[in-house]
Design a protein around this motif. Sequence first.
Motif, PDB file in Angstrom:
ATOM      1  N   GLN A  41       0.851  -1.308  -0.109  1.00 60.21           N
ATOM      2  CA  GLN A  41      -0.082   0.088  -0.041  1.00 60.21           C
ATOM      3  C   GLN A  41       0.877   1.281  -0.126  1.00 60.21           C
ATOM      4  O   GLN A  41       0.544   2.409  -0.812  1.00 60.21           O
ATOM      5  CB  GLN A  41      -1.058   0.010   1.213  1.00 60.21           C
ATOM      6  N   GLN A  42       1.933   1.308   0.671  1.00 63.20           N
ATOM      7  CA  GLN A  42       2.664   2.425   0.935  1.00 63.20           C
ATOM      8  C   GLN A  42       3.563   2.631  -0.364  1.00 63.20           C
ATOM      9  O   GLN A  42       3.612   3.739  -0.902  1.00 63.20           O
ATOM     10  CB  GLN A  42       3.682   2.143   2.236  1.00 63.20           C
ATOM     11  N   GLY A  43       4.077   1.675  -0.908  1.00 58.93           N
ATOM     12  CA  GLY A  43       4.724   1.856  -2.095  1.00 58.93           C
ATOM     13  C   GLY A  43       3.729   2.128  -3.326  1.00 58.93           C
ATOM     14  O   GLY A  43       4.203   3.089  -4.138  1.00 58.93           O
ATOM     15  N   ASN A  45       0.910   4.015  -2.937  1.00 57.65           N
ATOM     16  CA  ASN A  45       0.626   5.298  -2.796  1.00 57.65           C
ATOM     17  C   ASN A  45       1.582   6.142  -3.142  1.00 57.65           C
ATOM     18  O   ASN A  45       1.419   7.355  -3.585  1.00 57.65           O
ATOM     19  CB  ASN A  45      -0.177   5.578  -1.478  1.00 57.65           C
ATOM     20  N   ALA A  46       2.486   6.033  -2.512  1.00 53.16           N
ATOM     21  CA  ALA A  46       3.851   6.874  -2.748  1.00 53.16           C
ATOM     22  C   ALA A  46       4.165   7.138  -3.949  1.00 53.16           C
ATOM     23  O   ALA A  46       4.609   8.365  -4.758  1.00 53.16           O
ATOM     24  CB  ALA A  46       5.269   6.317  -2.087  1.00 53.16           C
ATOM     25  N   TYR A  47       4.140   5.950  -5.034  1.00 58.08           N
ATOM     26  CA  TYR A  47       4.395   6.079  -6.471  1.00 58.08           C
ATOM     27  C   TYR A  47       3.533   7.260  -7.210  1.00 58.08           C
ATOM     28  O   TYR A  47       3.521   8.053  -7.804  1.00 58.08           O
ATOM     29  CB  TYR A  47       4.367   4.921  -7.227  1.00 58.08           C
ATOM     30  N   LEU A  48       1.956   6.862  -6.927  1.00 57.91           N
ATOM     31  CA  LEU A  48       1.034   7.644  -7.623  1.00 57.91           C
ATOM     32  C   LEU A  48       0.963   9.062  -7.080  1.00 57.91           C
ATOM     33  O   LEU A  48       0.870  10.184  -7.691  1.00 57.91           O
ATOM     34  CB  LEU A  48      -0.044   7.232  -7.022  1.00 57.91           C
ATOM     35  N   LYS A  49       1.434   9.486  -5.677  1.00 59.90           N
ATOM     36  CA  LYS A  49       1.567  10.641  -5.398  1.00 59.90           C
ATOM     37  C   LYS A  49       2.836  11.537  -5.984  1.00 59.90           C
ATOM     38  O   LYS A  49       2.436  12.677  -6.513  1.00 59.90           O
ATOM     39  CB  LYS A  49       1.892  10.751  -3.721  1.00 59.90           C
ATOM     40  N   ARG A  50       3.954  10.819  -6.105  1.00 62.27           N
ATOM     41  CA  ARG A  50       4.974  11.449  -6.878  1.00 62.27           C
ATOM     42  C   ARG A  50       4.518  11.796  -8.412  1.00 62.27           C
ATOM     43  O   ARG A  50       5.212  12.739  -9.226  1.00 62.27           O
ATOM     44  CB  ARG A  50       6.245  10.594  -6.772  1.00 62.27           C
ATOM     45  N   GLN A  51       4.059  10.800  -8.774  1.00 66.45           N
ATOM     46  CA  GLN A  51       3.330  10.811 -10.361  1.00 66.45           C
ATOM     47  C   GLN A  51       2.630  11.940 -10.772  1.00 66.45           C
ATOM     48  O   GLN A  51       2.560  12.794 -11.479  1.00 66.45           O
ATOM     49  CB  GLN A  51       2.737   9.537 -10.945  1.00 66.45           C
ATOM     50  N   TYR A  52       1.623  12.170  -9.565  1.00 60.99           N
ATOM     51  CA  TYR A  52       0.722  13.180  -9.656  1.00 60.99           C
ATOM     52  C   TYR A  52       1.329  14.569  -9.531  1.00 60.99           C
ATOM     53  O   TYR A  52       1.046  15.560 -10.327  1.00 60.99           O
ATOM     54  CB  TYR A  52      -0.456  13.251  -8.778  1.00 60.99           C
ATOM     55  N   PRO A 196      14.836  -8.910  -2.823  1.00 57.61           N
ATOM     56  CA  PRO A 196      14.728  -7.640  -2.530  1.00 57.61           C
ATOM     57  C   PRO A 196      13.591  -6.738  -3.172  1.00 57.61           C
ATOM     58  O   PRO A 196      13.424  -5.655  -2.979  1.00 57.61           O
ATOM     59  CB  PRO A 196      16.132  -7.168  -2.373  1.00 57.61           C
ATOM     60  N   ALA A 197      13.301  -7.553  -4.628  1.00 59.46           N
ATOM     61  CA  ALA A 197      12.393  -6.694  -5.308  1.00 59.46           C
ATOM     62  C   ALA A 197      11.003  -7.179  -5.346  1.00 59.46           C
ATOM     63  O   ALA A 197       9.960  -6.720  -6.117  1.00 59.46           O
ATOM     64  CB  ALA A 197      13.130  -6.958  -6.908  1.00 59.46           C
ATOM     65  N   VAL A 198      10.888  -8.055  -4.254  1.00 63.03           N
ATOM     66  CA  VAL A 198       9.337  -8.764  -4.381  1.00 63.03           C
ATOM     67  C   VAL A 198       8.292  -7.579  -4.135  1.00 63.03           C
ATOM     68  O   VAL A 198       7.103  -7.791  -4.722  1.00 63.03           O
ATOM     69  CB  VAL A 198       9.389 -10.101  -3.532  1.00 63.03           C
ATOM     70  N   ILE A 199       8.641  -6.797  -3.129  1.00 65.64           N
ATOM     71  CA  ILE A 199       7.478  -5.792  -2.842  1.00 65.64           C
ATOM     72  C   ILE A 199       7.280  -4.787  -3.941  1.00 65.64           C
ATOM     73  O   ILE A 199       6.169  -4.473  -4.215  1.00 65.64           O
ATOM     74  CB  ILE A 199       8.006  -5.013  -1.593  1.00 65.64           C
ATOM     75  N   ALA A 200       8.542  -4.421  -4.725  1.00 66.21           N
ATOM     76  CA  ALA A 200       8.229  -3.449  -5.883  1.00 66.21           C
ATOM     77  C   ALA A 200       7.595  -4.272  -6.780  1.00 66.21           C
ATOM     78  O   ALA A 200       6.879  -3.477  -7.497  1.00 66.21           O
ATOM     79  CB  ALA A 200       9.672  -3.149  -6.210  1.00 66.21           C
ATOM     80  N   ASP A 201       7.596  -5.649  -7.143  1.00 70.79           N
ATOM     81  CA  ASP A 201       6.933  -6.294  -8.011  1.00 70.79           C
ATOM     82  C   ASP A 201       5.304  -6.265  -7.844  1.00 70.79           C
ATOM     83  O   ASP A 201       4.636  -5.950  -8.633  1.00 70.79           O
ATOM     84  CB  ASP A 201       7.600  -7.557  -7.983  1.00 70.79           C
ATOM     85  N   ASN A 202       4.897  -6.239  -6.566  1.00 69.87           N
ATOM     86  CA  ASN A 202       3.810  -6.432  -6.126  1.00 69.87           C
ATOM     87  C   ASN A 202       3.185  -5.223  -6.187  1.00 69.87           C
ATOM     88  O   ASN A 202       1.993  -4.839  -6.616  1.00 69.87           O
ATOM     89  CB  ASN A 202       3.421  -6.731  -4.777  1.00 69.87           C
ATOM     90  N   VAL A 203       3.882  -3.798  -5.918  1.00 66.06           N
ATOM     91  CA  VAL A 203       3.433  -2.739  -5.973  1.00 66.06           C
ATOM     92  C   VAL A 203       3.121  -2.269  -7.421  1.00 66.06           C
ATOM     93  O   VAL A 203       2.108  -1.768  -7.971  1.00 66.06           O
ATOM     94  CB  VAL A 203       4.434  -1.672  -5.465  1.00 66.06           C
ATOM     95  N   GLY A 204       3.962  -3.062  -8.381  1.00 61.58           N
ATOM     96  CA  GLY A 204       3.770  -2.669  -9.764  1.00 61.58           C
ATOM     97  C   GLY A 204       2.484  -3.170 -10.374  1.00 61.58           C
ATOM     98  O   GLY A 204       1.827  -2.503 -11.161  1.00 61.58           O
ATOM     99  N   ASP A 205       2.219  -4.393  -9.702  1.00 61.72           N
ATOM    100  CA  ASP A 205       0.883  -5.127 -10.178  1.00 61.72           C
ATOM    101  C   ASP A 205      -0.257  -3.924 -10.070  1.00 61.72           C
ATOM    102  O   ASP A 205      -1.270  -3.840 -10.974  1.00 61.72           O
ATOM    103  CB  ASP A 205       0.447  -6.118  -9.492  1.00 61.72           C
ATOM    104  N   ASN A 206      -0.457  -3.175  -9.095  1.00 60.56           N
ATOM    105  CA  ASN A 206      -1.306  -2.248  -8.666  1.00 60.56           C
ATOM    106  C   ASN A 206      -1.132  -0.954  -9.285  1.00 60.56           C
ATOM    107  O   ASN A 206      -2.209  -0.399 -10.111  1.00 60.56           O
ATOM    108  CB  ASN A 206      -1.247  -2.022  -7.150  1.00 60.56           C
ATOM    109  N   VAL A 207       0.132  -0.292  -9.776  1.00 62.35           N
ATOM    110  CA  VAL A 207       0.052   0.962 -10.284  1.00 62.35           C
ATOM    111  C   VAL A 207       0.011   0.555 -11.925  1.00 62.35           C
ATOM    112  O   VAL A 207      -0.447   1.665 -12.783  1.00 62.35           O
ATOM    113  CB  VAL A 207       1.441   1.485 -10.119  1.00 62.35           C
ATOM    114  N   GLY A 208       0.386  -0.556 -12.446  1.00 60.79           N
ATOM    115  CA  GLY A 208       0.239  -0.801 -13.683  1.00 60.79           C
ATOM    116  C   GLY A 208      -1.187  -1.410 -13.974  1.00 60.79           C
ATOM    117  O   GLY A 208      -1.655  -0.942 -15.168  1.00 60.79           O
TER     118      GLY A 208
END
Length: 650
Positions: A41-43, A45-52, A196-208
């Motif tokens: 969730q944090q990853g 939301n952080a991505y979307l906030k930075r993108q916006y 080490p990239a497993v959380i980033a991978d799961n974050v990517g599923d949501n933002v993409g």
Amino acid sequence: MLELAILAGLLAVFFSVVLAQDIMRQDAGTEKMKEISKAIQQGSNAYLKRQYKTLIPVVLILSAALYFIGVEAMLSFIFGVIMSALAGWMGMNISVKTNSRVAHAASKGLKEALSLAFKGGAVTGMMVVGLGLLGVSALFILFGKPELIIGFGFGASLISLFMRVGGGIYTKAADVGADLVGKVEKGIPEDDPRNPAVIADNVGDNVGDCAGMAADVFESYAVALIASMLLGVAITNGVIFPLVIGATAIFASIIGTFFVRLGKNNDIWAALNKGLISTTIISAILFYLTTVYFFNSINLFFAALTGLIATVLISMITEYYTSRERKPVREVAKSATTGAATNIISGLALGLQSTAPSILVIVAAILASYYFGGVYGIAIAALGMLSVTGMIVAIDAYGPITDNAGGIAEMSKLPVRVRKITDALDAVGNTTKAVTKGFAIGSAALAALSLFAAYSEAVNLQTINILSDKVVAGLFIGGAIPFLFSSFLMKAVGNAAMLVVEEVRRQFKTIKGLMEGKAKPDYGKAVDISTQAALRELTLPGMLAVLSPIVVGFILGTEALGGMLAGSIVTGLLLALTFSNAGAAWDNAKKYIETGAFGGKGSDAHKAAVVGDTVGDPSKDTAGPSLNPLIKVLNTISLIFATLFVSFAI
């Protein structure tokens, strides 16, 4: 009848809120599951906030430019940006909170887990159509003329472009980085907590796949509404009819959600398909009644029906070429037994072949809808196709939710029986994402054609002379743009993935006990690298999409720009289908092997299939889907600046 559109939009939003509240009442599982879900969730939301935040200067500059066209254009543009961003954020926000709840529900059984995952997806789907219809209807009530709300479509297009491109780069940089080191080099399972990239991978599923898809289809839905309203100005009730079509389809989609139930054979895809088929049938009945109410002829009903039929046929074609239960994917899996090269060749051949039946369906839809209603009929067919957007996005958003649920189950070390259920849900999720991408591509093509027709009317283009040197130049430029755009995105994923790979390798090398499971990796570093790389790589493709029609329109003229738009629609559609279907086939071929076929996990065939899947990742989740907003942005900008192009030519 405008009140009906407003009521339907509000009902869709209300239904989303009710579903979200029901989801939040469910148990999120153990503390470990909650911890992993919170990190995702944090990853996200952080991505979307930075993108916006990155988009704010672009929005301000474009708003200032649109002010000189008209205050209404500027205001509708800003409103389109806000509504599109809101739809993506709200849908993704509930998806990342549903994942751990689905994983926990899987401990109770498949029925409970499927129901919850679909509800999470339905929140996104209903929010997309609700906010889309509300936005267009409210602006039309405010300004009174459809030509004054084109900016809403442009705002939606801008968000769609950046969400699809940025989210696509992010998700595949993380996914490729995690797979290449985790699976290929270290031989550890997918979603292993040591990676080490497993959380980033799961974050990517949501933002993409969640926020990106929501913004993409929101844009198609909005521009199809606006284009059909523009083309219906000269027809009695022609402006109101599209809004009522959208409203009735929302009622059908809400009813359709109650048909998503498991049968006795526990066929997950069949359960989801029931929702789509029932929504389509109910929509068709309501379209007939609406057409009879507004017109003496039922020709426009047949035009809308053409779009609905195209939706079903394209979904069936995509499912055939991308499901691991079908012959084409199993042939791609078999080709992996002789190495990665043959696996890649086989998948590419499948992607190329899959364009033919989909194109024939789209061509048939164009010819039939034109026969029943001229260019307005084509716009109504596009709207008919997009009318089931609520259900389509619900089925699509189901995918990243179940993918995350599987990851949480793996990282939390839940029992094997639970993981089997999440694996089954995730396997179907790959098919749903592929099928809905096929829908998004086909609907984008019809929506772009509707915009193209509106542009032609705006600049008074009755015909385009393809023997004209300027038109030929525009045609070739337009044909080349999707290729150049795709190259930017594929290279961006490659560059970003290299950074993630290097970071994952570094952590495995320097963090003592990581491989043995005695130490914890720094998940945040891979998330941060993926975020920065995605936002950095947005510039070139974004500039190409926004500036191309403006440059061609002012330098070569309106007819040449028409040629450019035609060229971009044709090659963009073909490339998108090739990339998306080939990528999905490689992915599901790998998953088919992981069920035990051709040696199963760890075999040479599996290793080769992982390479094919890695090549397919940026194809199906970055370049392919991003071509949808590209062709719509090109047409929307051309329509907005049409009067300036004409004035400049004079």
